[in-house]
Write a protein that holds these residues in place. Structure first.
Motif, PDB file in Angstrom:
ATOM      1  N   SER A 252      10.578   6.910  20.458  1.00 13.65           N
ATOM      2  CA  SER A 252      11.498   7.238  21.534  1.00 13.65           C
ATOM      3  C   SER A 252      10.730   7.516  22.840  1.00 13.65           C
ATOM      4  N   ALA A 253       9.613   8.238  22.711  1.00 17.26           N
ATOM      5  CA  ALA A 253       8.796   8.518  23.909  1.00 17.26           C
ATOM      6  C   ALA A 253       8.251   7.210  24.471  1.00 17.26           C
ATOM      7  N   ASN A 254       7.829   6.320  23.596  1.00 18.94           N
ATOM      8  CA  ASN A 254       7.323   5.025  24.060  1.00 18.94           C
ATOM      9  C   ASN A 254       8.434   4.221  24.739  1.00 18.94           C
ATOM     10  N   SER A 321      12.309  -8.004  13.380  1.00 18.47           N
ATOM     11  CA  SER A 321      12.909  -6.775  12.877  1.00 18.47           C
ATOM     12  C   SER A 321      12.662  -5.718  13.937  1.00 18.47           C
ATOM     13  N   PHE A 322      12.972  -4.490  13.644  1.00 17.21           N
ATOM     14  CA  PHE A 322      12.719  -3.434  14.633  1.00 17.21           C
ATOM     15  C   PHE A 322      12.598  -2.109  13.912  1.00 17.21           C
ATOM     16  N   GLY A 323      12.126  -1.114  14.629  1.00 15.13           N
ATOM     17  CA  GLY A 323      12.047   0.223  14.038  1.00 15.13           C
ATOM     18  C   GLY A 323      10.745   0.501  13.300  1.00 15.13           C
ATOM     19  N   GLY A 324       9.801  -0.435  13.325  1.00 14.39           N
ATOM     20  CA  GLY A 324       8.563  -0.253  12.553  1.00 14.39           C
ATOM     21  C   GLY A 324       7.468   0.461  13.331  1.00 14.39           C
ATOM     22  N   LEU A 325       6.369   0.717  12.628  1.00 14.78           N
ATOM     23  CA  LEU A 325       5.194   1.377  13.215  1.00 14.78           C
ATOM     24  C   LEU A 325       4.573   0.556  14.329  1.00 14.78           C
ATOM     25  N   HIS A 326       4.657  -0.775  14.156  1.00 17.36           N
ATOM     26  CA  HIS A 326       4.020  -1.684  15.108  1.00 17.36           C
ATOM     27  C   HIS A 326       5.047  -2.123  16.145  1.00 17.36           C
ATOM     28  N   THR A 327       4.676  -2.097  17.385  1.00 19.90           N
ATOM     29  CA  THR A 327       5.594  -2.603  18.407  1.00 19.90           C
ATOM     30  C   THR A 327       5.835  -4.094  18.164  1.00 19.90           C
ATOM     31  N   SER A 328       7.095  -4.489  18.244  1.00 23.21           N
ATOM     32  CA  SER A 328       7.416  -5.896  18.022  1.00 23.21           C
ATOM     33  C   SER A 328       8.510  -6.298  19.007  1.00 23.21           C
ATOM     34  N   CYS A 348       9.741  -0.403  20.117  1.00 24.75           N
ATOM     35  CA  CYS A 348       8.505   0.350  20.323  1.00 24.75           C
ATOM     36  C   CYS A 348       8.005   0.919  19.002  1.00 24.75           C
ATOM     37  N   GLY A 349       6.716   0.745  18.767  1.00 24.08           N
ATOM     38  CA  GLY A 349       6.090   1.323  17.584  1.00 24.08           C
ATOM     39  C   GLY A 349       5.527   2.691  17.906  1.00 24.08           C
ATOM     40  N   VAL A 350       4.494   3.077  17.175  1.00 22.58           N
ATOM     41  CA  VAL A 350       3.938   4.424  17.360  1.00 22.58           C
ATOM     42  C   VAL A 350       2.549   4.375  18.000  1.00 22.58           C
ATOM     43  N   GLU A 351       2.245   3.256  18.664  1.00 25.53           N
ATOM     44  CA  GLU A 351       0.974   3.187  19.392  1.00 25.53           C
ATOM     45  C   GLU A 351       0.972   4.261  20.489  1.00 25.53           C
ATOM     46  N   ASP A 352      -0.205   4.501  21.060  1.00 28.07           N
ATOM     47  CA  ASP A 352      -0.277   5.452  22.175  1.00 28.07           C
ATOM     48  C   ASP A 352       0.518   4.921  23.364  1.00 28.07           C
ATOM     49  N   LEU A 356       0.464   1.121  25.282  1.00 26.80           N
ATOM     50  CA  LEU A 356       1.628   0.231  25.216  1.00 26.80           C
ATOM     51  C   LEU A 356       2.133  -0.110  26.614  1.00 26.80           C
ATOM     52  N   VAL A 357       2.204   0.909  27.438  1.00 28.95           N
ATOM     53  CA  VAL A 357       2.679   0.700  28.820  1.00 28.95           C
ATOM     54  C   VAL A 357       1.749  -0.275  29.552  1.00 28.95           C
TER      55      VAL A 357
END
Ligand SMILES: Cc1ncc(COP(=O)(O)O)c(C=O)c1O
Length: 369
Positions: A252-254, A321-328, A348-352, A356-357
């Motif tokens: 969500s933050a990403n 797909s969506f919602g995973g750890l990796h941004t796709s 958005c995944g959980v990368e920093d 990502l930005v």
């Protein structure tokens, strides 16, 4: 009630027993031993299409998060079709989202129409027709891929006034993002393939309801159709739910950061994220959702621009797909969604966030090269 992180970590775990793992190992079994004389008995596992301890643990976990009784299925579509086919009869009317997951619409227009059910397709944001003659209203909020949002409580009141039922596809929100049963829905149905489990390695579906008869009917439907999730997948899902709160928070933050970058970039024609104050869904989403998911949808000039973006982004996997750890990210028109050629669903995944930005910036700048 304890916090989301605490609930996610402890959901569905048994009482501690010295020498046993926190999460019981997967129960693999097609037939189980029967009592040679008494034979099958209620409450004793007999056969793997109807009985499995690993499902039960997972169902306890998801049921705790949705606050309902949970029945798991082999995939999101298995869960959605179980609700549609077990509720609807010839002569009934069902409303499905015109802008939601395209396979749900395709399923309704083929398999339900040919069974004598009238299928109405209505955009998530409305306007809705009179709902007091509808047997089942299925909404998807936020809708995939457009991310419009509808007011579940208001729609449920209209449907219930005529004696109908309401199902909410809670895939994108997850039970930590939205609790459809609290808002008046009769069913919360979802693909657990996405953010709920979040590791892009399993297919899962589920339905939650507070009505024991409907839960029993869905369980019977699953046993009859065999649309069951494998024990290993169920175990992986349960293991993954422990980090749901953490994953959603980062996603969500990403998304918040990425949405701002997109909104400010000249190559982007439009951006949707219900957490942005400027978004048409912001008011309803802030009222009914507990948090905004990590999916952002935006539109570039055309197919070529979308393809150049996807090629240039280094941290963003092209995937559907969506919602995973990796941004796709996924150009939805390539799957037949009725969306502009340049529309991208960005998960958005959980990368920093900074990484990502920077990657999104770079890829947007590369579009014009
Ligand atoms: C909103 C929504 N519901 C249901 C599904 C179907 O889920 P599954 O792929 O697990 O069958 C999807 C799949 O993308 C989806 O996006």
């Amino acid at each position: 009630m304890t916090g989301d992180g605490t609930r996610a970590v402890h959901a569905g775990l048994p009482e501690p027993v010295p020498g046993r793992p926190f999460l019981p190992n997967p129960a693999f079994g097609a037939p189980y031993h029967l009592d040679p004389v008494a034979g099958p008995r209620l409450g004793v596992d007999g056969y793997g299409r109807t009985d499995n301890a690993t499902w039960r643990a997972l169902e306890t976990a998801i049921g705790a998060l949705e606050d309902g009784e949970c029945v798991t299925f082999a995939s999101g579509m298995a869960a959605i079709s179980a609700v549609l086919l077990s509720v609807l009869r010839p002569g009934d009317t069902v409303v499905v989202p015109a802008d939601g997951y395209y396979k749900t619409r395709a399923f309704a227009s083929s398999h339900l129409t040919e069974r004598g059910v009238t299928v109405l397709e209505v955009p998530t944001a409305g306007p809705y027709p009179a709902l007091d003659t509808v047997r089942l209203l299925l909404v998807e909020t936020p809708a995939n891929p457009g991310l419009d949002v509808c007011d579940i409580a208001e729609l449920a009141a209209q449907v219930h006034a005529g004696g109908g039922l309401v199902a909410v596809d809670n895939t994108t929100a997850t039970p930590l993002g939205q609790r459809p049963l609290d808002l008046g829905a009769d069913f919360s149905v979802a693909s657990g393939t996405k953010a709920l489990t979040g590791h892009s390695d399993i297919l899962l579906g589920y339905v939650c309801t507070r009505d024991p008869e409907r839960a029993a009917a869905l369980t019977a439907w699953r046993g009859a159709t065999g649309a069951v999730v494998g024990p290993f997948e169920a175990w992986l899902a349960h293991r993954s739910i422990g980090t749901l709160d953490l994953r959603l928070a980062r996603q969500s933050a990403n998304a918040a950061a990425v949405a701002e970058v997109l909104a400010a970039h000249p190559a982007v024609l439009s951006v949707r994220w219900p957490g942005r104050r400027e978004d048409p869904a912001y008011q309803v989403a802030s009222r009914q959702m507990r948090r905004i998911p990590g999916v952002v949808t935006f539109t570039l000039a055309d197919r070529g621009a979308a393809e150049r973006f996807l090629e240039a982004a280094e941290l963003v996997f092209a995937a559907t797909s969506f919602g995973g750890l990796h941004t796709s990210a996924d150009r939805r028109a390539q799957w037949g969604d009725a969306t502009p050629e340049g529309l991208i669903r960005f998960s958005c995944g959980v990368e920093d966030t900074d990484d990502l930005v920077a990657d999104v910036h770079r890829a947007l700048d590369a579009i014009k090269d």
